[in-house]
Design an enzyme around this catalytic site. Structure first.
Site, PDB file in Angstrom:
ATOM      1  CE1 TYR A 103      -4.337  -1.452   0.811  1.00 57.45           C
ATOM      2  CE2 TYR A 103      -2.918  -3.122   1.789  1.00 57.45           C
ATOM      3  CZ  TYR A 103      -4.151  -2.728   1.311  1.00 57.45           C
ATOM      4  OH  TYR A 103      -5.202  -3.609   1.339  1.00 57.45           O
ATOM      5  CE1 TYR A 142      -2.059  -6.540   4.029  1.00 58.48           C
ATOM      6  CE2 TYR A 142      -2.919  -6.274   1.808  1.00 58.48           C
ATOM      7  CZ  TYR A 142      -3.070  -6.164   3.179  1.00 58.48           C
ATOM      8  OH  TYR A 142      -4.236  -5.681   3.691  1.00 58.48           O
ATOM      9  NE  ARG A 152      -6.748 -10.218   5.038  1.00 58.20           N
ATOM     10  CZ  ARG A 152      -7.701  -9.392   4.616  1.00 58.20           C
ATOM     11  NH1 ARG A 152      -7.579  -8.104   4.712  1.00 58.20           N
ATOM     12  NH2 ARG A 152      -8.833  -9.868   4.103  1.00 58.20           N
ATOM     13  CG  HIS A 155      -8.048  -7.344   0.231  1.00 61.29           C
ATOM     14  ND1 HIS A 155      -6.956  -7.959   0.796  1.00 61.29           N
ATOM     15  CD2 HIS A 155      -8.100  -6.109   0.788  1.00 61.29           C
ATOM     16  CE1 HIS A 155      -6.379  -7.132   1.650  1.00 61.29           C
ATOM     17  NE2 HIS A 155      -7.048  -5.999   1.662  1.00 61.29           N
ATOM     18  CG  HIS A 157      -9.728  -2.099   1.437  1.00 59.37           C
ATOM     19  ND1 HIS A 157     -10.038  -2.575   2.681  1.00 59.37           N
ATOM     20  CD2 HIS A 157      -8.422  -2.388   1.245  1.00 59.37           C
ATOM     21  CE1 HIS A 157      -8.963  -3.121   3.224  1.00 59.37           C
ATOM     22  NE2 HIS A 157      -7.959  -3.023   2.379  1.00 59.37           N
TER      23      HIS A 157
END
Lengths: 236, 190
Positions: A103, A142, A152, A155, A157
């Site tokens: 991110y 990640y 995770r 995905h 959000h």
């Protein structure tokens, strides 16, 4: 009194008390939630559409000077209510990691590279039939420190408003067949199998564009109102 | 045929660049009539520690108790430029803050009015589902007859009532949101 928005729908949601996801431990309410009749404060909600959302914000791959690295994807679908009615003119906001699973957020310490050509945030307002369409890059999986070797699943959000405060939804869209599903407490906090499946997009060859991008279909179902108002028989 | 809704997932720790934009903490532009106020507080966890990665969403009526929304029969007249919606992330000390106008009383479906209040949504890493609460103002006599406050155990009502402080000119209302434990905030099921 019969609720304008039936409460049955809420069963699909995870409980905030879900010990396998460590961060819930000291953050979930320990007292029972207090029932609240639906008043104008709940039956109204933020209205977007006269906002400043531009068409360019739906393409996360063209926000910088160059093209981001990774697998180009199209994510599209419809926003519907429980009865299958489209939810038109509602804001959809998304954010995601880059192809390497990083991110852009300052607090993300995962030692994977940032991509100078990818921020990973987008917005769109659904059309009159509730449709939306984003172009992006498939996010990477990640690691996180919830438990040993915790990763995770990839995905995106999603944040949606719908027509009232009660239809507000923040969720995550997953990709079909991810091998990390079985090990992810956030995904598995949704205990109902049908509800869990709602968060997984479907690969769609019709949405896929030859020589250009893979298509994933993701329809989102928001809580719906009773089709017709139900009067309280004791107060007619 | 009723379809299963899409379930909630946590907003996670990295929402800021996706959801937070300039101006979202200023709910009422300067031309909007009403008493200008600051509303602030901390978000605290079950250990009393600040929650530095939460987001509060605010939804409110204008100073005359009208929601800028088609479901409000009086909403069409709501003050222009007043959307009634704000978002505030918490900082490293767990503090969130918005500036706005104090809302007016709004109708209750069983008749009468509800005391002026903000509707709040609380999002954070570790919350799989948004929490829903309200913020009332300690200087409103109407609190005594508010049907929602009346539905809450007397010893917990105070968790929804912000304390005003007008010492600095602009009134500042403060309310901490305690997610768990002693003084736990009342959260609603609606």
């Amino acid at each position: 009194m019969t609720a304008a928005y039936p409460a049955d729908a809420l069963k699909a949601h995870p409980s905030n008390d879900y010990p396998a996801y460590n961060s819930t431990a000291r953050r979930h309410p320990s007292r029972p939630l207090v029932p609240l009749a639906h008043t104008l404060s709940e039956l109204t909600g933020p209205v977007y559409g006269h906002d400043d959302v531009t068409a360019a914000e739906a393409d996360l791959t063209t926000r910088h000077a160059g093209e981001p690295l990774g697998e180009r994807i199209i994510v599209a679908g419809r926003v519907l209510d429980e009865d299958g009615r489209p939810v038109p003119h509602t804001l959809v906001e998304i954010w995601q990691a880059n192809a390497a699973g990083r991110y852009i957020h300052l607090n993300d310490q995962h030692p994977a590279p940032l991509d100078p050509n990818f921020t990973g945030a987008g917005r769109i307002v659904t059309d009159a039939e509730g449709r939306y369409r984003f172009v992006s890059i498939k996010p990477g999986a990640y690691p996180w420190r919830n438990h040993h070797n915790a990763w995770r699943p990839a995905h995106i959000h999603f944040s949606l408003f719908g027509p009232s405060f009660l239809t507000r939804l923040v969720t995550q869209m997953y990709f079909p067949g991810d091998p990390l599903f079985a090990f992810d407490p956030i995904f598995n906090s949704i205990t109902d199998e049908k509800a869990r499946a709602r968060t997984v997009s479907a690969f769609d060859l019709d949405l896929t564009q030859p020589e250009w991008a893979l298509g994933y279909r993701f329809d989102i179902v928001l809580r719906g109102r009773n089709a017709t108002p139900v009067e309280d028989p004791h107060h007619d | 045929m009723t379809e299963t809704i899409t379930p909630s997932q946590t907003v996670g720790p990295f929402f800021h660049y996706g959801l937070i934009r300039p101006g979202q903490t200023d709910i009422a532009p300067s031309q909007v009539p009403g008493q200008r106020i600051v509303v602030e507080g901390r978000v605290l966890d079950g250990d009393g520690q600040p929650v530095p990665d939460a987001m509060i969403e605010v939804w409110q009526a204008d100073a005359e108790g009208r929601y800028a929304h088609p479901a409000d029969p009086h909403g069409r007249g709501a003050n222009s430029g007043f959307a009634g919606h704000g978002r505030a992330p918490t900082d490293t000390a767990g503090v969130w803050r918005v500036t706005t106008v104090k809302p007016g009383a709004v109708p209750h479906p069983k008749g009468g009015t509800q005391a002026p209040h903000l509707t709040l949504g609380v999002f954070a890493r570790g919350l799989l589902l948004r929490l829903h609460t309200r913020l009332y103002f300690d200087d409103e006599a109407a609190n005594a007859t508010d049907p929602v406050l009346a539905s809450i155990d007397a010893d917990r009502r105070g968790t929804l009532i912000a304390k005003g402080d007008a010492a600095g000119g602009t009134a500042v209302y403060r309310l901490d949101i305690r997610l768990q434990g002693d003084g736990e905030t009342v959260f609603f099921l609606a």
